[in-house]
Design a protein around this motif. Structure first.
Motif, short mmCIF file in Angstrom:
data_model
loop_
_atom_site.label_atom_id
_atom_site.label_comp_id
_atom_site.label_asym_id
_atom_site.label_seq_id
_atom_site.Cartn_x
_atom_site.Cartn_y
_atom_site.Cartn_z
N THR A 67 0.82 -1.21 0.00
CA THR A 67 0.00 0.00 0.00
C THR A 67 0.86 1.26 0.00
O THR A 67 0.48 2.28 -0.58
N GLU A 68 2.01 1.20 0.64
CA GLU A 68 2.88 2.37 0.72
C GLU A 68 3.54 2.69 -0.62
O GLU A 68 4.06 3.79 -0.80
N GLN A 69 3.51 1.74 -1.56
CA GLN A 69 4.26 1.93 -2.80
C GLN A 69 3.38 2.04 -4.04
O GLN A 69 3.74 2.75 -4.98
N GLN A 70 2.25 1.35 -4.07
CA GLN A 70 1.46 1.32 -5.30
C GLN A 70 0.04 0.85 -4.98
O GLN A 70 -0.22 0.33 -3.90
N PRO A 71 -0.89 1.04 -5.93
CA PRO A 71 -2.27 0.60 -5.67
C PRO A 71 -2.32 -0.92 -5.56
O PRO A 71 -1.59 -1.63 -6.24
N ILE A 72 -3.19 -1.40 -4.69
CA ILE A 72 -3.31 -2.83 -4.45
C ILE A 72 -4.78 -3.20 -4.26
O ILE A 72 -5.53 -2.47 -3.61
N LEU A 73 -5.17 -4.30 -4.87
CA LEU A 73 -6.49 -4.88 -4.62
C LEU A 73 -6.27 -6.02 -3.64
O LEU A 73 -5.82 -7.10 -4.02
N PRO A 74 -6.53 -5.80 -2.36
CA PRO A 74 -6.21 -6.83 -1.36
C PRO A 74 -7.16 -8.01 -1.43
O PRO A 74 -8.36 -7.86 -1.65
N ALA A 75 -6.61 -9.19 -1.24
CA ALA A 75 -7.42 -10.40 -1.15
C ALA A 75 -7.78 -10.63 0.31
O ALA A 75 -7.07 -10.20 1.22
N ALA A 76 -8.88 -11.32 0.54
CA ALA A 76 -9.26 -11.66 1.91
C ALA A 76 -8.25 -12.63 2.50
O ALA A 76 -7.65 -13.44 1.78
N PHE A 77 -8.04 -12.53 3.80
CA PHE A 77 -7.12 -13.45 4.46
C PHE A 77 -7.54 -14.90 4.18
O PHE A 77 -8.71 -15.24 4.25
N GLY A 78 -6.55 -15.73 3.86
CA GLY A 78 -6.81 -17.14 3.64
C GLY A 78 -7.10 -17.52 2.20
O GLY A 78 -7.37 -18.69 1.91
N THR A 79 -7.02 -16.56 1.26
CA THR A 79 -7.28 -16.86 -0.15
C THR A 79 -6.11 -17.62 -0.76
O THR A 79 -4.97 -17.14 -0.73
N ILE A 80 -6.39 -18.79 -1.30
CA ILE A 80 -5.33 -19.63 -1.88
C ILE A 80 -5.76 -20.11 -3.26
O ILE A 80 -6.87 -20.63 -3.44
N ALA A 81 -4.88 -19.91 -4.23
CA ALA A 81 -5.10 -20.45 -5.57
C ALA A 81 -4.52 -21.85 -5.62
O ALA A 81 -3.45 -22.11 -5.06
N GLY A 82 -5.23 -22.74 -6.29
CA GLY A 82 -4.78 -24.12 -6.34
C GLY A 82 -3.50 -24.33 -7.12
O GLY A 82 -2.75 -25.26 -6.86
N SER A 83 -3.24 -23.45 -8.09
CA SER A 83 -2.04 -23.59 -8.92
C SER A 83 -1.73 -22.26 -9.59
O SER A 83 -2.58 -21.37 -9.68
N GLU A 84 -0.50 -22.14 -10.09
CA GLU A 84 -0.13 -20.92 -10.82
C GLU A 84 -0.94 -20.81 -12.10
O GLU A 84 -1.33 -19.70 -12.50
N LYS A 85 -1.21 -21.93 -12.74
CA LYS A 85 -2.00 -21.92 -13.97
C LYS A 85 -3.39 -21.35 -13.70
O LYS A 85 -3.89 -20.51 -14.47
#
Length: 249
Positions: A67-85
Protein backbone atom coordinates in the motif's frame (compact mmCIF):
# COMPACT_ATOMS: atom_id res chain seq x y z
CA UNK A 1 5.16 -30.31 -1.42
CA UNK A 2 3.49 -27.18 -2.76
CA UNK A 3 -0.28 -27.12 -2.23
CA UNK A 4 -1.08 -23.72 -3.67
CA UNK A 5 -0.31 -20.02 -3.85
CA UNK A 6 -1.40 -17.84 -0.96
CA UNK A 7 -2.72 -14.60 -2.45
CA UNK A 8 -2.18 -11.25 -0.71
CA UNK A 9 -3.52 -9.10 -3.49
CA UNK A 10 -3.26 -7.93 -7.07
CA UNK A 11 -1.35 -4.93 -8.31
CA UNK A 12 0.30 -3.47 -11.39
CA UNK A 13 3.24 -5.56 -12.62
CA UNK A 14 6.66 -4.21 -11.65
CA UNK A 15 10.15 -5.36 -12.50
CA UNK A 16 10.71 -6.74 -9.01
CA UNK A 17 8.54 -7.79 -6.09
CA UNK A 18 7.79 -4.53 -4.20
CA UNK A 19 7.86 -6.25 -0.79
CA UNK A 20 10.79 -6.96 1.50
CA UNK A 21 9.04 -8.43 4.55
CA UNK A 22 8.56 -12.22 4.86
CA UNK A 23 5.17 -13.67 4.10
CA UNK A 24 2.94 -16.41 5.48
CA UNK A 25 4.90 -19.24 7.15
CA UNK A 26 7.91 -16.88 7.04
CA UNK A 27 8.24 -17.75 3.35
CA UNK A 28 9.32 -15.59 0.43
CA UNK A 29 6.86 -13.22 -1.21
CA UNK A 30 6.75 -13.55 -5.01
CA UNK A 31 4.77 -12.16 -7.90
CA UNK A 32 2.98 -14.03 -10.66
CA UNK A 33 2.91 -11.69 -13.64
CA UNK A 34 0.25 -11.97 -16.31
CA UNK A 35 0.26 -9.12 -18.80
CA UNK A 36 0.16 -5.82 -16.91
CA UNK A 37 -1.05 -7.45 -13.69
CA UNK A 38 0.86 -9.09 -10.87
CA UNK A 39 -0.53 -11.36 -8.18
CA UNK A 40 1.50 -11.06 -4.97
CA UNK A 41 1.79 -14.55 -3.49
CA UNK A 42 3.60 -16.98 -1.24
CA UNK A 43 3.89 -20.63 -2.16
CA UNK A 44 2.40 -22.68 0.67
CA UNK A 45 2.25 -26.35 1.59
CA UNK A 46 -1.35 -26.38 2.81
CA UNK A 47 -4.71 -25.44 1.34
CA UNK A 48 -5.87 -23.78 4.55
CA UNK A 49 -4.05 -21.10 6.54
CA UNK A 50 -5.09 -20.76 10.17
CA UNK A 51 -6.02 -17.23 11.31
CA UNK A 52 -3.45 -17.21 14.09
CA UNK A 53 -1.63 -14.08 15.14
CA UNK A 54 1.60 -14.72 13.22
CA UNK A 55 -0.25 -15.40 9.96
CA UNK A 56 -2.55 -12.40 10.34
CA UNK A 57 0.46 -10.20 11.07
CA UNK A 58 2.35 -11.48 8.02
CA UNK A 59 -0.67 -10.88 5.78
CA UNK A 60 -1.06 -7.36 7.16
CA UNK A 61 2.65 -6.49 6.87
CA UNK A 62 2.84 -7.54 3.22
CA UNK A 63 -0.24 -5.49 2.35
CA UNK A 64 1.06 -2.52 4.32
CA UNK A 65 4.32 -2.55 2.36
CA UNK A 66 2.42 -2.79 -0.91
CA UNK A 67 0.00 0.00 0.00
CA UNK A 68 2.88 2.37 0.72
CA UNK A 69 4.26 1.93 -2.80
CA UNK A 70 1.46 1.32 -5.30
CA UNK A 71 -2.27 0.60 -5.67
CA UNK A 72 -3.31 -2.83 -4.45
CA UNK A 73 -6.49 -4.88 -4.62
CA UNK A 74 -6.21 -6.83 -1.36
CA UNK A 75 -7.42 -10.40 -1.15
CA UNK A 76 -9.26 -11.66 1.91
CA UNK A 77 -7.12 -13.45 4.46
CA UNK A 78 -6.81 -17.14 3.64
CA UNK A 79 -7.28 -16.86 -0.15
CA UNK A 80 -5.33 -19.63 -1.88
CA UNK A 81 -5.10 -20.45 -5.57
CA UNK A 82 -4.78 -24.12 -6.34
CA UNK A 83 -2.04 -23.59 -8.92
CA UNK A 84 -0.13 -20.92 -10.82
CA UNK A 85 -2.00 -21.92 -13.97
CA UNK A 86 -5.34 -21.28 -12.28
CA UNK A 87 -4.16 -17.92 -10.98
CA UNK A 88 -2.96 -16.82 -14.41
CA UNK A 89 -6.29 -17.79 -15.94
CA UNK A 90 -8.11 -15.70 -13.33
CA UNK A 91 -5.89 -12.69 -14.06
CA UNK A 92 -6.48 -13.02 -17.81
CA UNK A 93 -10.23 -13.47 -17.43
CA UNK A 94 -10.62 -10.45 -15.13
CA UNK A 95 -7.89 -8.25 -16.63
CA UNK A 96 -9.98 -5.24 -17.65
CA UNK A 97 -12.01 -5.13 -14.43
CA UNK A 98 -8.89 -5.42 -12.27
CA UNK A 99 -7.05 -2.69 -14.18
CA UNK A 100 -10.05 -0.37 -13.82
CA UNK A 101 -10.20 -1.04 -10.07
CA UNK A 102 -6.48 -0.35 -9.68
CA UNK A 103 -6.83 2.94 -11.53
CA UNK A 104 -9.71 3.92 -9.25
CA UNK A 105 -7.67 3.20 -6.12
CA UNK A 106 -4.38 4.77 -7.20
CA UNK A 107 -3.15 7.30 -4.66
CA UNK A 108 -5.84 6.37 -2.14
CA UNK A 109 -5.89 4.50 1.17
CA UNK A 110 -8.58 3.14 3.44
CA UNK A 111 -9.03 4.77 6.83
CA UNK A 112 -11.29 3.36 9.50
CA UNK A 113 -13.39 5.22 12.05
CA UNK A 114 -15.26 3.82 15.02
CA UNK A 115 -17.58 5.91 17.20
CA UNK A 116 -18.88 4.41 20.42
CA UNK A 117 -20.76 5.20 23.61
CA UNK A 118 -18.03 5.72 26.21
CA UNK A 119 -20.15 4.67 29.16
CA UNK A 120 -20.21 1.54 31.37
CA UNK A 121 -23.86 0.72 30.64
CA UNK A 122 -25.53 1.84 27.41
CA UNK A 123 -29.03 0.98 28.65
CA UNK A 124 -28.64 3.13 31.78
CA UNK A 125 -27.24 5.95 29.64
CA UNK A 126 -30.34 5.81 27.44
CA UNK A 127 -32.60 5.71 30.50
CA UNK A 128 -30.90 8.89 31.72
CA UNK A 129 -31.24 10.64 28.34
CA UNK A 130 -34.62 9.39 27.06
CA UNK A 131 -37.63 10.23 29.20
CA UNK A 132 -39.97 7.65 27.64
CA UNK A 133 -37.53 4.81 28.37
CA UNK A 134 -37.07 5.99 31.95
CA UNK A 135 -40.82 6.15 32.51
CA UNK A 136 -41.43 2.64 31.15
CA UNK A 137 -38.52 1.19 33.15
CA UNK A 138 -39.74 2.83 36.37
CA UNK A 139 -43.33 1.72 35.77
CA UNK A 140 -42.39 -1.91 35.15
CA UNK A 141 -39.89 -2.19 37.98
CA UNK A 142 -41.58 -0.07 40.64
CA UNK A 143 -41.56 -1.50 44.19
CA UNK A 144 -44.01 -4.34 44.69
CA UNK A 145 -44.42 -5.09 40.97
CA UNK A 146 -42.96 -7.98 39.00
CA UNK A 147 -43.03 -7.23 35.26
CA UNK A 148 -44.52 -9.82 32.93
CA UNK A 149 -42.39 -11.32 30.17
CA UNK A 150 -44.36 -9.41 27.53
CA UNK A 151 -43.69 -6.13 29.33
CA UNK A 152 -39.95 -6.83 29.42
CA UNK A 153 -40.09 -7.53 25.68
CA UNK A 154 -41.79 -4.18 25.07
CA UNK A 155 -39.13 -2.41 27.14
CA UNK A 156 -36.44 -4.11 25.09
CA UNK A 157 -38.13 -3.12 21.84
CA UNK A 158 -38.28 0.52 22.91
CA UNK A 159 -34.59 0.47 23.84
CA UNK A 160 -33.63 -1.14 20.51
CA UNK A 161 -35.71 1.43 18.62
CA UNK A 162 -34.03 4.33 20.41
CA UNK A 163 -30.63 2.71 19.90
CA UNK A 164 -31.26 2.32 16.16
CA UNK A 165 -32.54 5.88 15.76
CA UNK A 166 -29.55 7.28 17.65
CA UNK A 167 -27.08 5.30 15.54
CA UNK A 168 -28.70 6.45 12.32
CA UNK A 169 -28.78 10.11 13.40
CA UNK A 170 -25.16 10.17 14.58
CA UNK A 171 -23.95 8.25 11.53
CA UNK A 172 -25.58 10.76 9.17
CA UNK A 173 -23.99 13.59 11.13
CA UNK A 174 -20.47 12.13 10.96
CA UNK A 175 -20.71 11.08 7.31
CA UNK A 176 -21.90 14.56 6.35
CA UNK A 177 -18.93 16.10 8.18
CA UNK A 178 -16.33 13.75 6.64
CA UNK A 179 -17.69 13.52 3.09
CA UNK A 180 -15.72 16.56 1.81
CA UNK A 181 -12.47 14.73 2.63
CA UNK A 182 -13.40 11.29 1.26
CA UNK A 183 -13.71 9.77 -2.17
CA UNK A 184 -16.21 7.29 -0.74
CA UNK A 185 -17.55 6.22 2.66
CA UNK A 186 -19.03 2.82 3.45
CA UNK A 187 -20.77 1.80 6.65
CA UNK A 188 -19.92 -1.46 8.41
CA UNK A 189 -22.14 -3.35 10.84
CA UNK A 190 -21.28 -1.86 14.26
CA UNK A 191 -21.55 -5.27 15.91
CA UNK A 192 -21.38 -4.80 19.67
CA UNK A 193 -23.96 -2.73 21.55
CA UNK A 194 -21.58 0.07 22.53
CA UNK A 195 -20.58 0.78 18.94
CA UNK A 196 -22.52 3.56 17.27
CA UNK A 197 -20.90 3.24 13.87
CA UNK A 198 -17.98 1.80 11.97
CA UNK A 199 -16.99 3.63 8.81
CA UNK A 200 -14.57 2.68 6.06
CA UNK A 201 -13.34 5.82 4.31
CA UNK A 202 -11.52 5.87 0.99
CA UNK A 203 -9.21 8.87 1.24
CA UNK A 204 -6.67 10.37 -1.11
CA UNK A 205 -3.26 9.99 0.48
CA UNK A 206 -2.65 13.72 0.10
CA UNK A 207 -5.80 14.53 2.12
CA UNK A 208 -5.26 12.27 5.13
CA UNK A 209 -4.39 15.23 7.32
CA UNK A 210 -7.61 17.01 6.35
CA UNK A 211 -9.60 13.84 7.08
CA UNK A 212 -8.07 13.60 10.55
CA UNK A 213 -8.80 17.29 11.17
CA UNK A 214 -12.39 16.64 10.07
CA UNK A 215 -12.74 13.94 12.73
CA UNK A 216 -11.47 16.29 15.42
CA UNK A 217 -13.92 18.95 14.28
CA UNK A 218 -17.01 16.73 14.29
CA UNK A 219 -16.00 15.11 17.60
CA UNK A 220 -16.34 18.51 19.27
CA UNK A 221 -20.11 18.27 18.71
CA UNK A 222 -20.26 15.19 20.97
CA UNK A 223 -19.89 15.24 24.75
CA UNK A 224 -17.66 12.99 26.86
CA UNK A 225 -20.15 10.11 26.69
CA UNK A 226 -18.88 9.45 23.15
CA UNK A 227 -15.55 8.16 21.94
CA UNK A 228 -13.88 8.42 18.51
CA UNK A 229 -11.11 6.11 17.32
CA UNK A 230 -9.61 6.04 13.86
CA UNK A 231 -7.17 3.60 12.29
CA UNK A 232 -5.14 3.29 9.12
CA UNK A 233 -3.90 3.67 6.56
CA UNK A 234 -4.93 0.23 5.33
CA UNK A 235 -5.11 -1.52 2.00
CA UNK A 236 -8.60 -0.75 0.63
CA UNK A 237 -10.31 -4.01 1.63
CA UNK A 238 -13.78 -2.48 1.74
CA UNK A 239 -13.41 -0.80 -1.66
CA UNK A 240 -11.89 -3.61 -3.73
CA UNK A 241 -15.06 -4.71 -5.49
CA UNK A 242 -13.77 -7.96 -6.93
CA UNK A 243 -14.61 -11.64 -6.61
CA UNK A 244 -11.92 -13.81 -8.17
CA UNK A 245 -13.74 -17.03 -7.29
CA UNK A 246 -10.51 -18.85 -6.48
CA UNK A 247 -11.03 -22.45 -5.46
CA UNK A 248 -8.03 -24.65 -4.59
CA UNK A 249 -7.43 -27.25 -7.29
Amino acid sequence: MEAGLYLYGITVAQGTVPVEVPGIENAEVEQVVEGSLAAIVTRVTTQKIRPQRSNLAAHHHVLRDLTEQQPILPAAFGTIAGSEKQLREVLRRNHDVLIEQLKRLRGKVEMGLGVYWDTPNVFEFFVATHRELEQMRDRLFRPGKTPRFEEKVELGKLFESLLRDSRQRHTRQVIEALSPYCVEIRTIDPGEEKMIMKLACLVEESRRGQWEDGIEAVARHFDNHYGFKYTGPWAPHNFADIDLNLVPA
